[in-house]
Design an enzyme around this catalytic site. Structure first.
Site, short mmCIF file in Angstrom:
data_model
loop_
_atom_site.label_atom_id
_atom_site.label_comp_id
_atom_site.label_asym_id
_atom_site.label_seq_id
_atom_site.Cartn_x
_atom_site.Cartn_y
_atom_site.Cartn_z
CG ASP A 186 -18.68 25.92 -25.86
OD1 ASP A 186 -18.08 25.33 -26.66
OD2 ASP A 186 -18.21 25.94 -24.68
CG ASP A 265 -13.91 24.89 -22.72
OD1 ASP A 265 -14.21 25.64 -23.46
OD2 ASP A 265 -13.89 23.51 -23.11
#
Length: 371
Positions: A186, A265
């Site tokens: 990420d 997420d």
């Protein structure tokens, strides 16, 4: 950097709703995964595939995700209609999976007669299940036609819940390996991809809209009502809320901008929550509702992980406001969820149990055909 007083923006309806929705989805995904695992063990029903990740699979997820991200970055316009069609089919299945327990509960409560009426894909369907499948298909068709953000969120949430229920982590060791790899993944694709590819790959892919195959077909056939069909669609790989939330709900008000949170997420932290919720449940099998079990060694791990998720998510949103730039949410979510679980389990001398795992291994590859 923006002044700190701008953090008050987090109290406005859009960000507050985003945070509350994400927290509810992560907890709901973990709880559904626990119940689904109990159903499979109780009924010995392996007709629906389930995967328990091993070390190799956990390491491959960030690699394959990076490869998919690059393909989407370079080839998205060419394959967007195929992706939309595939997503529509997956959404029907996921929505059906999420709603079917409630239908079963209603049937048992009211003693409804529900005969088998058809068979599809080696699975028998009752009359009510057939109606549920039609209802889920209708929701997806409504999304394809309107592209409305509420329907997009509904489908995205169902995909998240189905994923967490079918893809499991066996222990904290594999979980930590996966989370750390995705932590690096990420950060790289949000902060550093522009240096190598000339654009922020993660943001570019997240904000792309797909061509609507229904609009394409209707346009080629010159069908009436073409203007009512959305030409472009936000794929349900994220949940979105209009910054002017009231304007997004009331028809006729134009919404210029949306807040968004990727499904990853929510889904990735949910896998950790599902793991610790299962561990909490195994420690107190005598209770019907795992939420009501008083732990002999303090609060249950699920509450530490869920609280950490809430703190990490608010921190990620706050950092985005202060820096006025996209933030890799897992940069904040991984330490805030995994950290408390590891520290507290070490203090309780339960880290070894969590690290190696004691969950019964359900053989995902075993299948039985219903008659």
């Amino acid at each position: 950097m923006e002044p700190l007083w701008k953090l008050a923006y987090l109290l406005e309806p859009a960000p507050a709703t985003l945070v509350l929705t994400a927290i509810a989805v992560t907890f709901g995904s973990a709880f559904r995964a626990l119940n689904y695992g109990k159903e499979m063990e109780r009924n010995r029903d392996f007709s629906e595939a389930s995967i328990t990740l091993d070390r190799t699979q956990a390491l491959m997820i960030p690699i394959m995700s990076s490869f998919s991200l690059l393909l989407m970055f370079y080839l998205f316009p060419s394959v967007s209609q195929i992706l939309t069609a595939f997503t529509a089919v997956a959404s029907v299945s996921s929505l059906y999976f999420c709603l079917s327990p409630y239908i079963a509960h209603v049937k048992s409560q009211f003693g409804l007669v529900d005969p088998f009426v058809s068979r599809c894909c080696s699975k028998s369907f009752t009359r009510i299940q057939g109606f549920l499948l039609l209802f889920c298909s209708g929701i997806v068709v409504a999304w394809l036609i309107s592209g409305h953000w509420i329907l997009n969120n509904m489908l995205g949430i169902s995909l998240c819940i189905a994923f967490v229920s079918h893809v499991r982590l066996p222990n904290i060791k594999i979980c930590a390996m996966l989370l750390v790899c995705l932590f690096v993944y990420d950060i790289f694709w949000v902060f550093y991809s522009e240096r190598f590819f000339g654009a922020n790959v993660m943001v570019s892919v997240a904000t792309q809209q797909a061509s609507n195959p229904i609009h394409t077909v209707a346009n080629s056939l010159s069908l009436p009502g073409l203007q009512m069909i959305a030409k472009k669609l936000e794929l349900p790989v994220k949940i979105v809320f209009p910054r002017n939330l009231l304007g997004g709900v009331i028809p006729g008000n134009k919404v210029a901008e949306f807040m968004m949170l990727g499904l990853g997420d929510m889904a990735i932290p949910s896998m950790l929550l599902a793991l610790v919720l299962s561990f909490d449940h195994r420690r107190s099998k005598d209770s019907v509702n795992p939420l009501d079990i008083p732990s002999s060694k303090g609060h249950k791990y699920i509450w530490y992980a869920l609280s950490g998720y809430a703190i990490g998510l608010v921190t990620a949103l706050g950092a985005g406001i202060l820096t006025h730039s996209p933030q890799p949410a897992l940069l904040y979510l991984v330490p805030s969820t995994l950290g408390p679980v590891i520290v507290i389990s070490w203090m309780r001398k339960e880290l070894t149990d969590l690290w190696e795992g004691t969950t019964p291994n359900i053989n995902e590859k075993a299948h039985s055909t219903e008659v």
